[in-house]
Design an enzyme around this catalytic site. Structure first.
Site, mmCIF file in Angstrom:
data_model
loop_
_atom_site.group_PDB
_atom_site.id
_atom_site.type_symbol
_atom_site.label_atom_id
_atom_site.label_comp_id
_atom_site.label_asym_id
_atom_site.label_seq_id
_atom_site.Cartn_x
_atom_site.Cartn_y
_atom_site.Cartn_z
ATOM 1 N N ARG A 148 -5.224 48.456 59.533
ATOM 2 C CA ARG A 148 -5.247 47.075 59.982
ATOM 3 C C ARG A 148 -6.548 46.383 59.579
ATOM 4 O O ARG A 148 -7.515 47.027 59.163
ATOM 5 C CB ARG A 148 -5.120 47.021 61.498
ATOM 6 C CG ARG A 148 -6.320 47.686 62.172
ATOM 7 C CD ARG A 148 -6.267 47.653 63.678
ATOM 8 N NE ARG A 148 -7.564 48.060 64.215
ATOM 9 C CZ ARG A 148 -7.872 48.098 65.491
ATOM 10 N NH1 ARG A 148 -6.966 47.758 66.390
ATOM 11 N NH2 ARG A 148 -9.058 48.461 65.891
ATOM 12 N N PHE A 192 0.135 55.407 71.598
ATOM 13 C CA PHE A 192 1.041 54.871 72.609
ATOM 14 C C PHE A 192 2.504 55.064 72.207
ATOM 15 O O PHE A 192 3.362 55.288 73.062
ATOM 16 C CB PHE A 192 0.750 53.394 72.849
ATOM 17 C CG PHE A 192 -0.644 53.120 73.345
ATOM 18 C CD1 PHE A 192 -1.326 54.050 74.109
ATOM 19 C CD2 PHE A 192 -1.284 51.935 73.033
ATOM 20 C CE1 PHE A 192 -2.612 53.811 74.561
ATOM 21 C CE2 PHE A 192 -2.571 51.678 73.477
ATOM 22 C CZ PHE A 192 -3.237 52.614 74.241
ATOM 23 N N GLU A 238 5.193 50.157 76.421
ATOM 24 C CA GLU A 238 5.666 50.702 75.153
ATOM 25 C C GLU A 238 7.078 51.272 75.245
ATOM 26 O O GLU A 238 7.844 51.189 74.285
ATOM 27 C CB GLU A 238 4.689 51.777 74.658
ATOM 28 C CG GLU A 238 3.348 51.255 74.205
ATOM 29 C CD GLU A 238 2.395 50.944 75.352
ATOM 30 O OE1 GLU A 238 2.725 51.305 76.516
ATOM 31 O OE2 GLU A 238 1.323 50.361 75.102
#
Length: 333
Positions: A185, A102, A77
């Site tokens: 999502r 993250f 990341e």
């Protein structure tokens, strides 16, 4: 609007339920991915970048449509954010996806130093915000808004549903500078189309008026607040809902106007810890302006949250429709 489907009924005995859609609720498949593909047809500078999470952030749809503009950075990341800064320096507009934990915990310094400090045109879309996964503290980003609000120059967005996301994508592309947006999502609920809603960056919207209670909310808690309003109507409690999709910059003028109307309990509801999120931002704004309604907050506790099925966890931490309804009725006495 992408194809709308009814969510199939699902058992609630699973240890991990990833969807926030209720049984039979209308949903739209991958609104972020489809909106980005549509926008990219008009904006050749857009590139998609992710850290091994394309499928789980709906960016795989962009990757299939524009493979030459998609970059898979692997499970790194910090590298993802640094590379996105490099693309932006060269005139590209990276849409970067990963999980909220993250980005905000693992790659914070890279966003701060390589993106925000140089005011680069990087759009960071992060899935699993707040308590939208049952996988425990390693994946629950209960403090992401506090972290991103504190970053100078960072615009922060918390969309409610599929319509919010579809309209958010072109709006953030028009905005010059870095944006952090929470991402829903997969099969994303669709609720705001019933209220003649239109997303505007930096603007709060009164989705529903009410004389007894005003719920000021963002993200999935606006969906919950609308459900609470319908539920409490049976008890002749009239609940208004002010949706605040942009957490930073905050639309203080609209918030002060609505919260300043006399005779209503004002409740801030957020899918975030009580510390540093929408509730504290609004509380500070009210105090600075000398607006003092009866004020309450519904939020996640300052704690490491449990793992388990989402319906169970939402009840446990007070952000389910039933829990919110009971809490508000208790406050009204």
């Amino acid at each position: 609007m992408s194809t709308v489907t009814a969510q199939k009924p699902k058992l609630k005995t699973s240890a991990m339920i990833a969807s926030i859609a209720g049984e039979g609720q209308r949903t739209v498949a991958a609104p972020f991915g489809h909106a980005l593909v549509k926008l990219a047809a008009e904006r050749p500078e857009i590139v998609g970048m992710t850290a091994d999470l394309a499928k789980y952030t709906d960016l795989h749809i962009f990757a299939q449509a524009y493979p030459e503009r998609f970059y898979q950075m692997g499970m790194a990341e910090q590298l993802l954010m640094g590379a996105a800064a490099g693309f932006a320096h060269e005139g590209a507009m990276p849409f970067v996806t990963t999980y909220a934990v993250f980005a905000t915990r693992r790659a914070y310094d890279f966003m701060h130093q390589t993106i925000a400090e140089d005011d680069l045109n990087v759009k960071i879309a992060c899935a699993l915000p707040g308590l939208t996964t049952g996988y425990g503290p390693s994946h629950q980003a209960a403090e992401d808004l506090a972290l991103m609000r504190a970053m100078p120059g960072m615009t922060v967005i918390d969309p409610c549903d599929a319509l919010d996301i579809e309209q958010m994508v072109p709006a953030v592309a028009e905005h010059k500078g870095p944006v952090y947006m929470r991402l829903l999502r997969g099969q994303v609920p669709l609720v705001l189309d019933e209220y003649d809603y239109k997303f505007e960056l930096g603007k709060a919207k009164l989705v529903r008026d009410g004389r007894d209670v005003l719920v000021i909310s963002s993200g999935i808690m606006t969906m919950r607040a609308l459900e609470v309003a319908k539920a409490l109507a049976a008890d002749r409690i009239d609940v208004g809902v002010l949706h605040v999709p942009t957490i930073k910059p905050l639309d203080t003028s609209t918030i002060l106007r609505e919260a300043g109307r006399s005779g209503r309990l004002v409740v801030v509801a957020e899918n975030h810890t009580t510390i540093g999120g929408l509730g504290e931002a609004i509380g500070a704004a009210l105090l600075r302006a000398g607006v003092t309604p009866q004020f309450r907050q519904i939020a996640l506790p300052d704690a490491f949250l449990d793992a388990g099925a989402l319906p169970t966890l939402h009840d446990r931490y007070g952000i389910s429709t039933e829990a919110m309804s009971n809490t508000i009725k208790g406050w009204l006495g």
